[in-house]
Design a protein around this motif. Sequence first.
Motif, short mmCIF file in Angstrom:
data_model
loop_
_atom_site.label_atom_id
_atom_site.label_comp_id
_atom_site.label_asym_id
_atom_site.label_seq_id
_atom_site.Cartn_x
_atom_site.Cartn_y
_atom_site.Cartn_z
N ASN A 1 44.76 53.29 62.75
CA ASN A 1 45.49 52.06 63.09
C ASN A 1 44.46 50.96 63.32
O ASN A 1 44.27 50.49 64.45
CB ASN A 1 46.35 52.31 64.33
CG ASN A 1 47.14 51.08 64.74
OD1 ASN A 1 47.48 50.23 63.91
ND2 ASN A 1 47.43 50.97 66.03
N GLU B 1 50.25 50.06 63.09
CA GLU B 1 51.39 49.92 64.00
C GLU B 1 51.57 48.51 64.54
O GLU B 1 52.65 48.17 65.01
CB GLU B 1 51.21 50.89 65.18
CG GLU B 1 51.15 52.35 64.76
CD GLU B 1 50.66 53.26 65.87
OE1 GLU B 1 50.37 52.74 66.98
OE2 GLU B 1 50.54 54.48 65.64
N PRO C 1 51.41 43.01 60.97
CA PRO C 1 52.06 43.29 59.68
C PRO C 1 51.16 43.02 58.48
O PRO C 1 51.53 43.36 57.35
CB PRO C 1 53.25 42.33 59.69
CG PRO C 1 52.77 41.16 60.50
CD PRO C 1 51.90 41.76 61.58
N LYS D 1 50.16 46.36 56.91
CA LYS D 1 51.08 47.46 57.17
C LYS D 1 51.46 48.21 55.90
O LYS D 1 51.84 49.38 55.95
CB LYS D 1 52.33 46.94 57.88
CG LYS D 1 53.14 48.02 58.59
CD LYS D 1 54.24 47.42 59.43
CE LYS D 1 55.01 48.50 60.19
NZ LYS D 1 54.15 49.17 61.20
N THR E 1 50.22 51.79 55.28
CA THR E 1 50.69 52.90 56.12
C THR E 1 51.24 54.04 55.26
O THR E 1 51.93 53.81 54.26
CB THR E 1 51.75 52.40 57.10
OG1 THR E 1 51.13 51.49 58.02
CG2 THR E 1 52.39 53.53 57.87
N GLY F 1 54.86 53.79 54.47
CA GLY F 1 55.27 52.40 54.34
C GLY F 1 56.46 52.23 53.40
O GLY F 1 56.70 53.03 52.49
#
Length: 351
Positions: free
Chosen positions: A115, A147, A150, A153, A156, A159
């Motif tokens: 993260n 986390e 954005p 993100k 992820t 995602g």
Amino acid sequence: MDSALLTIAAGLLVAGVVPMACVASDAQWVRYDGSDGPGAGRHIVLVSGDEEYRSEEALPQLGKILADRHGFTCTVLFAIDPATGVIDPDVRTNIPGLETLAEADLMIIATRFRNLPDPQMTHIDRYLRAGKPVVGLRTATHAFAIEGSPTYKKYTWNGTEPGYEQGFGRQVLGETWVAHHGHHGRESTRGVIDPAARTHPIARGLAPGSVWGPTDVYRVRLPLPGDSQPIVLGQVVAGMDPSDPPVTGEKNEPMMPVAWTRTYAGAGDARGRVFATTMGAATDLVAEGTRRMLVNGVYWALGMESLIPSAGTDVRLVGPYEPTDFGFGGARKGVRPRAHAAAPTDKEADR
């Protein structure tokens, strides 16, 4: 620099020996300067950071092999506790040194659910947008779990961004985290060359049974996407010894790919080569064949496959290598990056 390190370095210089790496006491990563070899002039950045499979031990050894045996300059990055400066794989929010990707010819990544903050992720994003080559090991299928912000993100592992579903794992490597296929901790992995890949450069020198690891086979969805080409299939082994027989039944019918090649889309028309494997724990690197598969994969990712010898690449270990068993909570405590500075290499000792 620590006085002890200064004394060692001075003694080596007097003796006419140049250490492969010399690390200041406050350094947060290590760099192994390449020697003569096919990789001379190329820079590889190896990004560790997982809580289970000891990438903080595997990647320094892999970096030493690539530098000493093949001439690549290698920078190894770690998850660092910012309060203490020690390597701590449980710190998911800090991998210093990612700015070195700006000068990298190849990124080798073995992270798990990181993260990272935007200032660190921006270096990974720029690298991938440029379509540069990637080698992904084991948990890199689920490398990121962003986390907060954005901005990045989309990388992820699960995602949902349209056009970039399931993040870095699926979109770059070809698969995200799905499940354990073998029984974790009880069924190991034996690599079997895919029949369609027997003449592939990455398969050179991979003798039957030489690719093995105590970690289990990961499940992937078949067929793998796009132009993915399986190279090594994972035979689920009924035990934790290389000589144990394969399990019978559906786990090996069919066998899951554990190593494959593909390309991924960067920005615009940029496309990058990928070698991905769900093997690569520190204990997996004890097997010579597994190390050779990884180093052959590095050559292929860099477009250097014509330089892979028919017997495969040189993967002799550099220095002592006694990796810690995989498992949560088992990382060595209090280790700083300087602990991975290389001793004089075989080549240097001969000078």
